[in-house]
Write a protein that holds these residues in place. Structure first.
Motif, mmCIF file in Angstrom:
data_model
loop_
_atom_site.group_PDB
_atom_site.id
_atom_site.type_symbol
_atom_site.label_atom_id
_atom_site.label_comp_id
_atom_site.label_asym_id
_atom_site.label_seq_id
_atom_site.Cartn_x
_atom_site.Cartn_y
_atom_site.Cartn_z
ATOM 1 N N THR A 134 31.393 37.186 5.681
ATOM 2 C CA THR A 134 32.121 38.374 5.606
ATOM 3 C C THR A 134 31.905 39.426 7.126
ATOM 4 O O THR A 134 32.087 39.750 8.210
ATOM 5 C CB THR A 134 33.185 39.250 5.260
ATOM 6 O OG1 THR A 134 33.297 38.470 4.589
ATOM 7 C CG2 THR A 134 33.884 40.110 5.265
ATOM 8 N N ASN A 135 30.119 40.074 6.512
ATOM 9 C CA ASN A 135 29.943 41.019 7.702
ATOM 10 C C ASN A 135 28.347 39.976 8.007
ATOM 11 O O ASN A 135 27.663 41.511 8.519
ATOM 12 C CB ASN A 135 29.724 41.729 7.113
ATOM 13 C CG ASN A 135 31.103 42.389 6.279
ATOM 14 O OD1 ASN A 135 32.082 42.907 7.619
ATOM 15 N ND2 ASN A 135 31.636 43.253 5.629
ATOM 16 N N GLY A 136 28.170 39.448 8.361
ATOM 17 C CA GLY A 136 27.321 38.619 8.996
ATOM 18 C C GLY A 136 25.812 38.632 7.345
ATOM 19 O O GLY A 136 26.187 39.113 6.827
ATOM 20 N N GLY A 146 34.290 39.388 1.158
ATOM 21 C CA GLY A 146 35.671 39.190 1.431
ATOM 22 C C GLY A 146 36.122 37.602 2.452
ATOM 23 O O GLY A 146 35.119 36.608 2.138
ATOM 24 N N PHE A 147 37.026 37.912 2.621
ATOM 25 C CA PHE A 147 37.737 36.395 3.217
ATOM 26 C C PHE A 147 38.730 37.332 4.007
ATOM 27 O O PHE A 147 38.942 37.927 4.616
ATOM 28 C CB PHE A 147 38.336 35.098 2.427
ATOM 29 C CG PHE A 147 39.167 35.720 1.147
ATOM 30 C CD1 PHE A 147 40.332 35.391 1.815
ATOM 31 C CD2 PHE A 147 39.578 36.524 0.434
ATOM 32 C CE1 PHE A 147 41.760 35.146 1.109
ATOM 33 C CE2 PHE A 147 40.596 36.696 -0.239
ATOM 34 C CZ PHE A 147 41.273 36.004 0.017
ATOM 35 N N ALA A 148 39.961 35.871 4.630
ATOM 36 C CA ALA A 148 40.536 36.305 6.075
ATOM 37 C C ALA A 148 41.435 37.328 6.208
ATOM 38 O O ALA A 148 41.020 37.686 7.117
ATOM 39 C CB ALA A 148 41.386 34.736 5.950
ATOM 40 N N PRO A 149 41.542 37.744 5.193
ATOM 41 C CA PRO A 149 42.742 38.778 5.405
ATOM 42 C C PRO A 149 41.432 40.253 6.201
ATOM 43 O O PRO A 149 41.666 41.150 6.787
ATOM 44 C CB PRO A 149 43.304 39.649 4.253
ATOM 45 C CG PRO A 149 43.290 37.899 3.852
ATOM 46 C CD PRO A 149 42.712 37.370 3.553
ATOM 47 N N LEU A 150 40.024 39.898 5.331
ATOM 48 C CA LEU A 150 39.528 41.120 5.573
ATOM 49 C C LEU A 150 38.826 40.430 6.663
ATOM 50 O O LEU A 150 38.520 41.700 7.839
ATOM 51 C CB LEU A 150 38.574 40.892 4.314
ATOM 52 C CG LEU A 150 37.155 42.082 4.597
ATOM 53 C CD1 LEU A 150 37.933 43.943 4.860
ATOM 54 C CD2 LEU A 150 36.633 41.867 3.937
ATOM 55 N N SER A 155 37.946 42.842 12.086
ATOM 56 C CA SER A 155 38.029 42.202 13.437
ATOM 57 C C SER A 155 38.661 42.700 14.463
ATOM 58 O O SER A 155 38.766 42.398 16.007
ATOM 59 C CB SER A 155 38.014 40.876 13.903
ATOM 60 O OG SER A 155 39.159 40.504 13.505
ATOM 61 N N GLY A 156 40.022 43.479 14.194
ATOM 62 C CA GLY A 156 40.920 44.015 15.368
ATOM 63 C C GLY A 156 41.620 42.863 14.973
ATOM 64 O O GLY A 156 42.758 42.682 16.269
ATOM 65 N N VAL A 157 42.001 41.992 14.643
ATOM 66 C CA VAL A 157 43.248 40.724 15.231
ATOM 67 C C VAL A 157 44.637 40.897 14.384
ATOM 68 O O VAL A 157 44.997 40.858 15.459
ATOM 69 C CB VAL A 157 42.934 39.159 14.331
ATOM 70 C CG1 VAL A 157 43.862 38.553 13.725
ATOM 71 C CG2 VAL A 157 41.397 38.428 15.056
ATOM 72 N N GLY A 158 44.851 41.564 13.799
ATOM 73 C CA GLY A 158 46.090 42.320 13.182
ATOM 74 C C GLY A 158 46.888 43.217 14.395
ATOM 75 O O GLY A 158 47.874 43.316 14.633
ATOM 76 N N GLU A 159 46.006 43.887 15.184
ATOM 77 C CA GLU A 159 45.908 45.038 16.620
ATOM 78 C C GLU A 159 46.342 44.199 17.382
ATOM 79 O O GLU A 159 47.863 44.770 17.731
ATOM 80 C CB GLU A 159 44.429 45.954 16.536
ATOM 81 C CG GLU A 159 44.912 47.198 17.635
ATOM 82 C CD GLU A 159 46.323 47.903 16.875
ATOM 83 O OE1 GLU A 159 47.245 47.911 17.618
ATOM 84 O OE2 GLU A 159 45.868 48.195 15.597
#
Length: 171
Positions: A134-136, A146-150, A155-159
């Motif tokens: 999730t975070n490197g 975490g996984f996909a929703p996180l 990443s800002g994909v939702g935006e």
């Protein structure tokens, strides 16, 4: 096109994963001709095998879930107990004959198993290793799970999704 004519024909990938991100990536490599060997343990099955079907709410058998099958198409599979020395020994044997190892376990899990990159490079010096977390692997948030929703939130994909006159991610 026969598998011997594909771009990655002759490449071997050993996959230690659960969920979708690494299985989807290695599944695409399998479509390009790579031999992918997915390693799972009976105590730690890929959680996609255990999801409920959205329509019926029924739980299919572990080999029948469509999401699992979609991201693990064209792969070989082996069940190893990586908490047992013999299981780790067998995994190391697979790696010795591989070109790539792909994993998405939590940070430090592969090291605790004796299967981290420095340990595997001793077996196979030219090994390529892919780790998706999730975070490197390092930094203040590296151990956060975490996984996909996180991933999408961080990443800002939702935006970037949805319509200009609607909140992010609404369709």
């Amino acid at each position: 096109m026969s598998s011997s004519n594909r771009a990655l024909s002759g490449a071997r990938i050993v996959e230690f994963s659960t969920g979708a991100v690494v299985p989807l990536a290695t599944g695409l490599l399998a479509l390009l001709g790579a031999e992918v060997i997915k390693v799972e343990g009976r105590k730690n099955l890929d959680f996609c095998r255990l999801l409920r079907l959205p329509v019926s709410k029924a739980r299919p058998s572990p080999d029948e879930h469509p999401i699992f099958n979609q991201v693990n198409l064209n792969k070989r599979s082996v069940c190893l107990d990586l908490t047992h020395p013999r299981g780790v020994e067998l995994a190391r044997g697979l790696v010795a004959r591989a070109d790539v190892v792909a994993e998405n376990f939590s940070v430090g899990a592969m090291k605790r198993l004796g299967l981290d990159y420095p340990a595997l490079r001793e077996i196979k010096p030219d090994l390529v290793m892919i780790s998706a977390t999730t975070n490197g692997q390092r930094g203040p948030e590296a151990e956060a799970l975490g996984f996909a929703p996180l991933f999408a939130s961080l990443s800002g994909v939702g935006e970037m999704m949805g319509y200009p006159d609607a909140p992010p991610g609404e369709w």
